[in-house]
Design a protein around this motif. Sequence first.
Motif, mmCIF file in Angstrom:
data_model
loop_
_atom_site.group_PDB
_atom_site.id
_atom_site.type_symbol
_atom_site.label_atom_id
_atom_site.label_comp_id
_atom_site.label_asym_id
_atom_site.label_seq_id
_atom_site.Cartn_x
_atom_site.Cartn_y
_atom_site.Cartn_z
ATOM 1 N N TRP A 20 12.871 8.322 6.428
ATOM 2 C CA TRP A 20 12.678 7.783 7.773
ATOM 3 C C TRP A 20 13.370 8.655 8.800
ATOM 4 O O TRP A 20 12.842 8.938 9.857
ATOM 5 N N ALA A 21 14.582 9.133 8.456
ATOM 6 C CA ALA A 21 15.353 9.946 9.390
ATOM 7 C C ALA A 21 14.782 11.343 9.550
ATOM 8 O O ALA A 21 15.123 12.045 10.483
ATOM 9 N N CYS A 23 11.916 12.432 10.527
ATOM 10 C CA CYS A 23 11.204 12.604 11.792
ATOM 11 C C CYS A 23 11.446 11.394 12.678
ATOM 12 O O CYS A 23 11.072 10.277 12.329
ATOM 13 N N GLN A 24 12.101 11.647 13.776
ATOM 14 C CA GLN A 24 12.341 10.614 14.766
ATOM 15 C C GLN A 24 11.908 11.154 16.119
ATOM 16 O O GLN A 24 11.988 12.356 16.371
ATOM 17 N N GLN A 25 11.487 10.266 16.981
ATOM 18 C CA GLN A 25 10.960 10.675 18.274
ATOM 19 C C GLN A 25 11.991 11.410 19.123
ATOM 20 O O GLN A 25 11.626 12.266 19.918
ATOM 21 N N ASP A 26 13.275 11.138 18.937
ATOM 22 C CA ASP A 26 14.300 11.754 19.775
ATOM 23 C C ASP A 26 15.005 12.940 19.105
ATOM 24 O O ASP A 26 16.063 13.362 19.550
ATOM 25 N N ARG A 27 14.400 13.484 18.053
ATOM 26 C CA ARG A 27 14.979 14.640 17.352
ATOM 27 C C ARG A 27 13.894 15.623 16.961
ATOM 28 O O ARG A 27 12.772 15.222 16.655
ATOM 29 N N ASN A 40 18.729 17.022 19.443
ATOM 30 C CA ASN A 40 18.357 15.760 20.078
ATOM 31 C C ASN A 40 17.493 16.129 21.272
ATOM 32 O O ASN A 40 17.837 17.052 22.017
ATOM 33 N N HIS A 143 8.453 17.625 14.034
ATOM 34 C CA HIS A 143 8.526 16.433 14.884
ATOM 35 C C HIS A 143 7.211 15.689 14.676
ATOM 36 O O HIS A 143 6.199 16.290 14.310
ATOM 37 N N GLU A 144 7.218 14.408 14.944
ATOM 38 C CA GLU A 144 6.003 13.612 14.699
ATOM 39 C C GLU A 144 4.809 14.062 15.531
ATOM 40 O O GLU A 144 3.666 13.804 15.157
ATOM 41 N N CYS A 155 6.125 15.669 8.689
ATOM 42 C CA CYS A 155 6.740 14.340 8.711
ATOM 43 C C CYS A 155 6.094 13.423 7.701
ATOM 44 O O CYS A 155 4.956 13.554 7.386
#
Length: 155
Positions: A20-21, A23-27, A40, A143-144, A155
């Motif tokens: 889960w970690a 790919c995150q929208q803010d990274r 970030n 990134h997503e 991702c």
Amino acid sequence: MSKLFPGLVASLLLWSGMAWAACQQDRIDIKNDSAQIRFNIELAITPQERSRGLMFRESLPNRSGMLFVFDPPQPVVFWMKNTLIPLDIIFLDRVGVVTRVHQGAIPGDLTPIEGGDSVFAVLEINAGLAARYAIQPGTVMRHEIFSSGPAIWSC
């Protein structure tokens, strides 16, 4: 079952959390032969967000940046009007591969910085970090938004 296999349960929970970690929208994750680093980021997707970008900001935290998204890919030109921070500007294709890097964009400079004819995303980071982490054409980002990114690092 958790009494019989506590290590397995813990491993599965850890693995699912790492997945889960990933790919995150803010990274955004960056990888090349010299480095693998995480930044970030803030996303700039709408025309209004892209137009404002990092203007009027007096600082940018280390290992932070702004990711501009242009969907569909298109010719893009950046400049530093009202931008107070020296930046490295990194242009990417649809799959998250760096196609061009402009190092050390000068605050307030109106000189056009061309990204190419088919830019999908642009990452702005503090000046000097592209050189420090050897970010150059061919570097891969995860990134997503790069939904069709390199299969080995998607991702």
